[in-house]
Scaffold this motif. Structure first.
Motif, PDB file in Angstrom:
ATOM      1  N   TRP A  72      23.073 -19.928  -3.243  1.00 36.98           N
ATOM      2  CA  TRP A  72      24.486 -19.815  -2.893  1.00 36.98           C
ATOM      3  C   TRP A  72      24.702 -19.387  -1.435  1.00 36.98           C
ATOM      4  O   TRP A  72      25.830 -19.401  -0.971  1.00 36.98           O
ATOM      5  N   ARG A  73      23.642 -18.996  -0.744  1.00 33.67           N
ATOM      6  CA  ARG A  73      23.793 -18.540   0.635  1.00 33.67           C
ATOM      7  C   ARG A  73      22.791 -19.260   1.531  1.00 33.67           C
ATOM      8  O   ARG A  73      21.693 -19.610   1.102  1.00 33.67           O
ATOM      9  N   VAL A  74      23.179 -19.459   2.787  1.00 33.00           N
ATOM     10  CA  VAL A  74      22.286 -20.066   3.782  1.00 33.00           C
ATOM     11  C   VAL A  74      22.345 -19.251   5.077  1.00 33.00           C
ATOM     12  O   VAL A  74      23.375 -18.675   5.431  1.00 33.00           O
ATOM     13  N   TYR A  75      21.206 -19.235   5.761  1.00 31.53           N
ATOM     14  CA  TYR A  75      21.114 -18.566   7.068  1.00 31.53           C
ATOM     15  C   TYR A  75      21.255 -19.621   8.156  1.00 31.53           C
ATOM     16  O   TYR A  75      20.670 -20.714   8.066  1.00 31.53           O
ATOM     17  N   LEU A  76      22.039 -19.293   9.199  1.00 30.24           N
ATOM     18  CA  LEU A  76      22.331 -20.250  10.268  1.00 30.24           C
ATOM     19  C   LEU A  76      21.679 -19.782  11.567  1.00 30.24           C
ATOM     20  O   LEU A  76      22.198 -18.889  12.257  1.00 30.24           O
ATOM     21  N   PRO A  77      20.559 -20.365  11.896  1.00 27.46           N
ATOM     22  CA  PRO A  77      19.961 -20.041  13.197  1.00 27.46           C
ATOM     23  C   PRO A  77      20.891 -20.497  14.336  1.00 27.46           C
ATOM     24  O   PRO A  77      21.794 -21.311  14.120  1.00 27.46           O
ATOM     25  N   PRO A  78      20.691 -20.000  15.525  1.00 28.60           N
ATOM     26  CA  PRO A  78      21.543 -20.408  16.648  1.00 28.60           C
ATOM     27  C   PRO A  78      21.537 -21.932  16.835  1.00 28.60           C
ATOM     28  O   PRO A  78      20.487 -22.572  16.826  1.00 28.60           O
ATOM     29  N   GLY A  79      22.745 -22.493  16.981  1.00 32.52           N
ATOM     30  CA  GLY A  79      22.885 -23.927  17.217  1.00 32.52           C
ATOM     31  C   GLY A  79      22.778 -24.787  15.979  1.00 32.52           C
ATOM     32  O   GLY A  79      22.741 -26.022  16.081  1.00 32.52           O
ATOM     33  N   VAL A  80      22.745 -24.192  14.782  1.00 36.17           N
ATOM     34  CA  VAL A  80      22.621 -24.952  13.533  1.00 36.17           C
ATOM     35  C   VAL A  80      23.904 -24.785  12.721  1.00 36.17           C
ATOM     36  O   VAL A  80      24.407 -23.660  12.584  1.00 36.17           O
ATOM     37  N   ASP A  81      24.438 -25.886  12.207  1.00 35.92           N
ATOM     38  CA  ASP A  81      25.647 -25.781  11.386  1.00 35.92           C
ATOM     39  C   ASP A  81      25.260 -25.443   9.947  1.00 35.92           C
ATOM     40  O   ASP A  81      24.083 -25.459   9.572  1.00 35.92           O
ATOM     41  N   GLU A  82      26.284 -25.175   9.115  1.00 36.12           N
ATOM     42  CA  GLU A  82      26.025 -24.710   7.752  1.00 36.12           C
ATOM     43  C   GLU A  82      25.412 -25.780   6.867  1.00 36.12           C
ATOM     44  O   GLU A  82      24.826 -25.487   5.832  1.00 36.12           O
ATOM     45  N   GLY A  83      25.562 -27.034   7.260  1.00 36.83           N
ATOM     46  CA  GLY A  83      24.962 -28.113   6.485  1.00 36.83           C
ATOM     47  C   GLY A  83      23.461 -28.195   6.634  1.00 36.83           C
ATOM     48  O   GLY A  83      22.809 -28.897   5.860  1.00 36.83           O
ATOM     49  N   HIS A  84      22.909 -27.501   7.605  1.00 39.73           N
ATOM     50  CA  HIS A  84      21.470 -27.559   7.846  1.00 39.73           C
ATOM     51  C   HIS A  84      20.857 -26.163   7.886  1.00 39.73           C
ATOM     52  O   HIS A  84      19.792 -25.953   8.468  1.00 39.73           O
ATOM     53  N   GLY A  85      21.532 -25.177   7.281  1.00 43.46           N
ATOM     54  CA  GLY A  85      21.044 -23.807   7.294  1.00 43.46           C
ATOM     55  C   GLY A  85      19.834 -23.611   6.393  1.00 43.46           C
ATOM     56  O   GLY A  85      19.486 -24.454   5.560  1.00 43.46           O
ATOM     57  N   THR A  86      19.215 -22.464   6.550  1.00 38.44           N
ATOM     58  CA  THR A  86      18.048 -22.095   5.746  1.00 38.44           C
ATOM     59  C   THR A  86      18.505 -21.343   4.502  1.00 38.44           C
ATOM     60  O   THR A  86      19.341 -20.440   4.582  1.00 38.44           O
ATOM     61  N   LYS A  87      17.955 -21.703   3.360  1.00 35.23           N
ATOM     62  CA  LYS A  87      18.381 -21.092   2.103  1.00 35.23           C
ATOM     63  C   LYS A  87      17.951 -19.638   2.028  1.00 35.23           C
ATOM     64  O   LYS A  87      16.863 -19.267   2.464  1.00 35.23           O
ATOM     65  N   VAL A  88      18.837 -18.834   1.412  1.00 36.97           N
ATOM     66  CA  VAL A  88      18.569 -17.420   1.192  1.00 36.97           C
ATOM     67  C   VAL A  88      18.514 -17.182  -0.313  1.00 36.97           C
ATOM     68  O   VAL A  88      19.374 -17.662  -1.063  1.00 36.97           O
ATOM     69  N   GLU A  89      17.504 -16.469  -0.772  1.00 38.30           N
ATOM     70  CA  GLU A  89      17.318 -16.232  -2.200  1.00 38.30           C
ATOM     71  C   GLU A  89      18.524 -15.510  -2.807  1.00 38.30           C
ATOM     72  O   GLU A  89      19.102 -14.613  -2.187  1.00 38.30           O
ATOM     73  N   ASP A  90      18.889 -15.909  -4.031  1.00 42.67           N
ATOM     74  CA  ASP A  90      19.983 -15.258  -4.755  1.00 42.67           C
ATOM     75  C   ASP A  90      19.441 -14.106  -5.591  1.00 42.67           C
ATOM     76  O   ASP A  90      18.273 -14.129  -6.026  1.00 42.67           O
ATOM     77  N   PRO A  91      20.284 -13.110  -5.867  1.00 40.87           N
ATOM     78  CA  PRO A  91      19.870 -12.042  -6.787  1.00 40.87           C
ATOM     79  C   PRO A  91      19.577 -12.628  -8.174  1.00 40.87           C
ATOM     80  O   PRO A  91      20.182 -13.614  -8.590  1.00 40.87           O
ATOM     81  N   LYS A  92      18.657 -12.001  -8.901  1.00 41.77           N
ATOM     82  CA  LYS A  92      18.294 -12.505 -10.223  1.00 41.77           C
ATOM     83  C   LYS A  92      19.463 -12.455 -11.190  1.00 41.77           C
ATOM     84  O   LYS A  92      19.595 -13.330 -12.063  1.00 41.77           O
ATOM     85  N   TRP A  93      20.343 -11.445 -11.066  1.00 40.19           N
ATOM     86  CA  TRP A  93      21.476 -11.352 -11.978  1.00 40.19           C
ATOM     87  C   TRP A  93      22.433 -12.524 -11.791  1.00 40.19           C
ATOM     88  O   TRP A  93      23.060 -12.986 -12.734  1.00 40.19           O
ATOM     89  N   LEU A  94      22.546 -13.031 -10.541  1.00 44.30           N
ATOM     90  CA  LEU A  94      23.426 -14.174 -10.300  1.00 44.30           C
ATOM     91  C   LEU A  94      22.876 -15.418 -10.987  1.00 44.30           C
ATOM     92  O   LEU A  94      23.618 -16.179 -11.622  1.00 44.30           O
ATOM     93  N   VAL A  95      21.567 -15.630 -10.881  1.00 43.37           N
ATOM     94  CA  VAL A  95      20.952 -16.784 -11.526  1.00 43.37           C
ATOM     95  C   VAL A  95      21.073 -16.678 -13.043  1.00 43.37           C
ATOM     96  O   VAL A  95      21.353 -17.669 -13.738  1.00 43.37           O
ATOM     97  N   ALA A  96      20.903 -15.459 -13.585  1.00 44.44           N
ATOM     98  CA  ALA A  96      20.980 -15.262 -15.032  1.00 44.44           C
ATOM     99  C   ALA A  96      22.382 -15.538 -15.556  1.00 44.44           C
ATOM    100  O   ALA A  96      22.559 -16.261 -16.558  1.00 44.44           O
ATOM    101  N   VAL A  97      23.381 -14.971 -14.900  1.00 42.97           N
ATOM    102  CA  VAL A  97      24.770 -15.189 -15.340  1.00 42.97           C
ATOM    103  C   VAL A  97      25.148 -16.656 -15.199  1.00 42.97           C
ATOM    104  O   VAL A  97      25.818 -17.236 -16.068  1.00 42.97           O
TER     105      VAL A  97
END
Length: 692
Positions: A72-97
């Motif tokens: 559900w979250r992405v990291y945006l390095p300098p000069g990168v838009d949100e469509g090409h961001g790096t994925k950030v791990e979700d909390p386990k409770w979010l995946v479970a729910v």
């Protein structure tokens, strides 16, 4: 000598058949009556709500899957838009729910489908469906709320963004809540007794649901395959599969670049086009089958009530429209003339209500399409702010996408824009399908008629030449009938193959020949009653064959008053019989579940009825040919049962051979002259029948 052991059962069987036919007709008449008396909202609750839920439930499940399979979250390095961001791990409770929400939604959807196939009872399936969807919605809403909070967002906020999965979760939550609420309305109406606690979906309705499930499954599987082949993110592949299968082709960076991907596209695209075409065909069939039928029924009944309420007995007028008021008086008229007057008024009510229904449906579908266009453009404008889209640019993109033009000069790049585009484009399929169907009945038909009319006195003049066609066109323009809905269009037989039609005609012809032969034999022996009975059966069989053809006519066949007079007489309802009719009237107040103070055309009880009554043959859902076909078939069946029963009372039929000889312009001596010419009794009578 009659066997007492067989005669009594035969007589009882004939009486039972007669009673059962009358009871069946009575129940059908009452069912047809409810179409006009029951509020439209209960049809929406009983049929439309389950259909919408069954269709959009799988789509919501697909969006839930999209919300689960990616972060559900992405990291945006300098000069990168949100469509090409790096994925950030979700909390386990979010995946479970999120997983529990998807499981609950799938169980709810499965319970609804099992209920629709009558493998799970209404009382068990509906609580599972409603509670499951509501819980799935509330869980996703809670996740979305938490994900939107600053606590969940990684700081600094400028270097992080929410992924497409987050926005798919929002869409899925909204869909679950809407379809669960619709099913609450369905259950409420069922337990209030407005309709049975079961789903009676037609073949086209079930087909639409199955085709929708197949299309969504095909889209997701294709997205999975191409994401592996082309190295895309799964949700980017879903976005690509959507605009590919819908033939929008927005372009951008997502195009197959490998030989494997391009090869698979040959098969995947054509399969998607076929699948989408089946969905569109089912939607159009469904709109024409049920939506048009119900809407026509309600408009006709409301128009009929307004017209009857406008009757002015002092001025002897009745108001058919805002600018149309005609003379309507029963004084000095015979019973047949009074009935014909009612019939003509009812015909005008039919024409006006159908015209209003068409343009109201066009206005509603046009409004829905415009809202989809303008509101979609508004969402794209806000989602594509990084690209600097103005509202006009967003309208331009939305317009070219809705019409599947797809120039490719603009395309969504944001995560919210891609996710919304998938939902928005899928919503456009039924919206535009219904709009085009409604335009076919109104605008397109008007342009077609205008083109034919203009061409008839310009480049393609008719058989009367340019001047004759022009005079005819001007005359039609004066009476307002250029765009008329009568027999100006060629009628075509539909619905049955030529082989079935031939078989039906041959069987009916055998009945005609047998009955006519029996009539001739009885006449030779001087038994006039038997002769007339068999002649009556002959006429019923002959008219039955004609009505079978009329029942397949498109557009539906409409009969004149004189034809109705003739057919009603065949089933024993004489238009000159004052005791069988009642004056047109309408009740402005009626207690719930009480019978209306209106007439009935039910042949079983001979209830007095009016052409302007709610049970008029012109008010039912059946076409006029189908209505007559049902009654004449039942009449012929009863007559045959009477012949097989020796104790059945033999009465003179509604028509006889004497009616042919006594009619104006033809006498019995004419038949004798034909016989002397060598034509024979059979051919002479056939000529008489053709002249009727």
């Amino acid at each position: 000598m009659n066997d007492p052991g067989l005669d009594a059962p035969a007589q009882q069987a004939a009486e039972d058949v007669e009673e059962n036919v009358y009871e069946a007709d009575k129940e059908k008449a009452e069912a047809e009556e409810q179409v006009f008396l029951d509020p439209s909202r209960w049809w929406f609750a009983s049929t439309a709500c389950p259909l919408i839920a069954g269709t959009f439930g799988p789509i919501a499940n697909a969006f839930s899957i999209c919300a689960l399979v990616e972060k559900w979250r992405v990291y945006l390095p300098p000069g990168v838009d949100e469509g090409h961001g790096t994925k950030v791990e979700d909390p386990k409770w979010l995946v479970a729910v999120n997983s529990i929400s998807l499981v609950l939604a799938l169980v709810a959807n499965m319970a609804l489908l099992l209920n629709m196939t009558r493998r799970l009872s209404f009382a068990i399936a509906q609580p599972i469906t409603i509670i499951g969807w509501f819980l799935a919605s509330f869980m996703l809403i809670a996740l979305v709320a938490v994900a939107s909070a600053s606590v969940f967002r990684i700081q600094p906020a400028t270097e992080h963004a929410l992924s497409q999965a987050f926005y798919y979760g929002i869409i899925a939550a909204g869909l679950y809540f809407i379809i669960a609420s619709l099913m609450v309305l369905t259950v409420y109406g069922a337990y209030r007794g407005h309709y049975p606690k079961e789903f009676r979906l037609t073949a086209s309705q079930r087909t639409l649901m199955l085709q929708t499930i197949s299309f969504v499954f095909y889209l997701l599987v294709g997205a999975l395959v191409f994401s592996k082949v082309e190295g895309w993110n799964f949700l980017d592949a879903v976005y690509w599969a959507d605009f590919t299968l819908l033939t929008v082709g927005v372009g951008g960076e997502f195009v197959p670049k490998t030989h494997t991907g391009r090869t698979l596209l040959f098969f995947y695209a054509i399969g998607g086009v076929v699948s989408l075409g089946l969905v569109i065909g089912s939607i159009r069939s469904l709109v024409l089958e049920r939506g048009k039928e119900k809407m026509s029924a309600r408009f006709l009944e409301m128009k009929r009530r307004r017209v009857l309420a406008s009757m002015d007995e002092e001025k002897r007028t009745i108001k058919l429209g805002l600018w149309e008021k005609i003379e309507f008086s029963e004084k000095g008229l015979s019973e047949a003339q009074r009935r014909e007057q009612e019939f003509n008024v009812m015909r005008r009510i039919q024409t006006k209500s159908e015209r209003k229904r068409r343009y109201t449906a066009l206005a509603m579908s046009s409004t829905a399409a415009l809202l989809l266009w303008f509101l979609g453009a508004l969402v794209f404008m806000h989602s594509e702010k990084p690209q600097g889209w103005s509202y006009f640019v967003s309208m331009y993109f939305s317009y070219t996408s809705l019409l599947t033009i797809g120039y490719g000069d603009y395309s969504p790049t944001s995560n919210s824009g891609k996710a919304f585009f998938v939902f928005w484009s899928l919503l456009a399929v039924p919206t535009l399908t219904i709009l085009i169907s409604n335009m076919g009945d109104t605008v397109i038909k008007a342009f077609r008629d205008l083109t034919i009319w203009v061409g008839s006195f310009t480049v393609l003049p008719g058989e009367h030449g340019v001047s004759g066609t022009l005079k005819s066109g001007i005359q039609q323009l004066k009476v307002g009938k250029i765009f008329r809905d009568d027999d100006s269009t060629e009628r075509k037989l539909t619905g049955r193959s030529a082989a079935e039609q031939t078989l039906r005609d041959r069987l009916a012809e055998h009945i005609e020949e047998d009955e006519l032969a029996e009539a001739e034999e009885a006449g030779e022996h001087g038994n006039k009653l038997d002769r007339d009975i068999h002649f009556y059966h002959y006429v019923l069989a002959k008219e039955l064959r004609k009505l079978m053809r009329d029942a397949d006519a498109s557009p539906p066949k409409q009969y004149t008053y004189q034809e109705w007079n003739y057919y009603l007489r065949l089933i024993g309802q004489d238009e000159n019989d004052t005791s069988a009719h009642r004056k047109p009237r309408v009740q402005h107040e009626r207690k719930p579940h009480s019978r209306p103070d209106l007439g009935s055309a039910d042949e079983g009880e001979r209830i007095a009825w009016s052409w302007l009554g709610v049970r008029s043959p012109l008010m039912g859902n059946k076409s006029e040919a189908e209505w007559l076909l049902q009654r004449i078939s039942a009449t012929l069946e009863l007559e045959m049962d009477k012949l097989r029963s020796s104790r059945a009372k033999r009465e003179p039929p509604p028509i006889s051979m004497a009616d042919l000889r006594n009619r104006e312009g033809r006498s019995g001596s004419d038949a004798e002259q034909d016989a002397k010419k060598g034509l024979g009794a059979t051919e002479a009578r056939r000529r008489l029948m053709r002249d009727m």
